[in-house]
Design a protein around this motif. Structure first.
Motif: not given
Length: 549
Positions: A512-515, A525-529, A538-539
């Motif tokens: 979800c981060c820089d997908a 991605d873990s941090d974003a979730i 907001d993801i």
């Protein structure tokens, strides 16, 4: 500054003892070797590598196996070694073969042995003599041997990281930065670096059992760092660059009567060493010393089904210990609430100055607390760790007692000072079922810290529920929702992708981060979730690394 190889490096096999920029050593003069050999038993007698059919039928048989270092120069600054047991014609599983470690300097021999070291010093000792050490004086008991080697040794039932389901042992040794230690004997391999009892249970099937090195690159980011590696000021040696590895074969059922392997008909030992009935998800009991004044207790908390509750882990430190590293473990299968999962908030540990992060390796969390190479004071007014426990939606109301599976402290890796804490129980009270919304799903995270006597409730970000299998950023486990359980799944995959089979849709959702449609999974991605769950980012349409700062 003296180097320290942490328990994390030994258990999780990160093998990152120096920067990856350090060059390999070359040349015959630089060659070193690690060898596995049979060693003396507790009576000081040589032990054979052959076990007769009569001996294994009579009871458990113990073969002490030593790890020996062969070197021409006493300049090894760090040593990492890992090994397991294999058999193509027998049964090397934990049912029949287990390991038990013997720490250098600990009691080993039944009766005191006369010792004369290469420097001429003499003494009597029951301790295990290491390849480098000294004689010191004890006014009460007379002369005895004390190792000057700093090592962290482990003997486990298996190792996911090393990809072995059988008994596993490892050593992480830190010597003087100058490499100025002295061998105990006239050669480096007159005495072992480490000794492991290889215990064959009564009735072990006949065959050849190989005590063999696990030689692999544990960290994809550092392919030159191998699980078996020696480091000197001039560089590092692995099996790719001159380090020789010599395994040991032990035969069962093929030796003549009168083998010198020590036979243990004691049924208690046989029972405790056999682990075939151990439930999946449990770990072998630690054989480290326990400091009965260092006590770990989870805070008492309340939660409703479907919620994630944050639990502070508090400590008492009656002996004023310092810390170079904390090791914490909670195994989901051992939680008293069926289906509950635990993960650790990836934040700095507040119990030490400067802060440090716990990092997940395998199923264990590690926090290196060194400050400029020195262990730190522990502030017991603050939590030493924090776990987030997700309660399943179908959990029954009631009061559940639980405790950590392990909390280990390395006080000084250089001096080999480490211990386990006393683990006490905390309570999780399930208050009752929650009412599900037909439009949105929300998760409440309750943070409880008994030390400060404050409770903070933080509502998580609202996520649109979708049918399982549809794209939803953050939905790593593909259950149509985004919550802390997705973080647990992603972290397990990031830690060991080869042994954790994540769904293809889960990878796409997690990225979800820089997908990049599942091809760019990383810690961001873990941090974003996590940050999306607590309304920090907001993801829903993805995000960038810049959004996380």
């Amino acid at each position: 500054m003296k180097k320290l190889i942490s328990a994390a490096a030994s258990l999780a096999m990160a093998a990152s003892m120096v920067s990856s920029a350090v060059p390999f050593m070359t040349g015959a003069a630089d060659s070193k070797g690690l060898e596995l050999r049979t060693y003396l038993d507790a009576n000081g007698k040589e032990v054979s590598s052959e076990i007769s059919a009569d001996a294994i039928s009579a009871g458990a048989v113990t073969i002490p196996v030593g790890l020996f270092l062969t070197e021409g120069a006493n300049d090894s600054q760090t040593i990492s070694a890992q090994w397991t047991v294999k058999s193509s014609d027998g049964d090397a599983s934990n049912t029949y073969v287990t390991f038990k470690k013997h720490k250098v300097g600990s009691d080993y021999f039944k009766d005191a042995q006369d010792v004369t070291l290469a420097d001429g010093s003499k003494g009597k000792t029951t301790s295990l003599i290491g390849f480098a050490g000294k004689i010191v004086n004890d006014d009460e008991d007379g002369d005895y041997f004390s190792s000057s080697v700093a090592g962290q040794e482990f003997a486990l039932e298996n190792s996911t990281s090393a990809n072995t389901p059988n008994a596993f042992a490892s050593l992480a040794y830190t010597g003087p930065t100058s490499g100025s230690y002295k061998w105990s004997g006239s050669k480096s391999d007159d005495y072992p670096v480490y000794v492991v009892d290889v215990i064959f249970a009564k009735g072990t099937p006949a065959g050849t059992y190989t005590i063999d090195f696990c030689d692999y690159a544990p960290d994809a980011d550092y392919p030159d760092n191998m699980s078996n590696m020696i480091e000197t000021a001039g560089g590092k040696l692995t099996s790719k660059s001159g380090l020789t590895l010599k395994s040991l074969d032990i035969t069962v059922g093929g030796a003549s009567a009168g083998t010198t392997a020590s036979t243990t008909a004691d049924t208690t030992q046989t029972t405790t060493q056999t682990t075939a009935t151990q439930p999946s998800g449990t770990t072998a009991p630690s054989d480290f010393e326990v400091d009965d004044k260092f006590i770990i207790t989870p805070a008492d908390v309340e939660a409703a089904p479907g919620e994630t509750v944050r639990v502070a882990i508090n400590c008492e430190n009656g002996n004023d210990r310092k810390a170079a590293q904390f090791v914490a473990q909670v195994i989901d299968a051992n939680l008293p609430i069926k289906g509950a999962t635990a993960t650790m908030e990836k934040v700095k540990c507040s119990a030490v100055e400067g802060g440090c992060e716990y990092k997940l390796m395998g199923d264990t969390w590690y926090c290196d607390t060194l400050d400029s190479g020195e262990p730190q004071e522990i502030n017991t007014s603050k939590a030493v760790a924090t776990f987030d426990i997700t309660i399943p939606a179908d959990a029954e109301a009631g009061e559940y007692e639980w405790k950590l599976d392990r909390f280990h402290v390395v006080e000084s890796g250089y001096d080999g000072i480490e211990f386990d804490a006393v683990l006490k129980t905390g309570k999780i009270t399930i208050t009752g079922p929650t009412t599900e919304s037909t439009e949105t799903t929300s998760t409440t995270t309750t943070e409880t810290t008994t030390v400060t006597e404050t409770t903070t409730t933080t509502a998580s970000a609202t996520q649109t529920t979708v049918a399982p299998g549809e794209k939803l950023y953050g939905d790593t486990n593909c259950d149509g929702k985004v919550n802390i359980a997705d973080v647990v799944v992603l972290n397990k995959y990031l830690n060991d992708a080869s042994s954790y089979d994540m769904k293809a849709q889960g990878k796409i959702n997690a990225d979800c981060c820089d997908a990049k449609d599942g091809e760019g999974l990383d810690a961001n991605d873990s941090d974003a979730i996590i940050k999306s769950i607590v309304h920090l980012v907001d993801i829903s349409n993805g995000c960038t690394a810049a959004d996380l700062k």
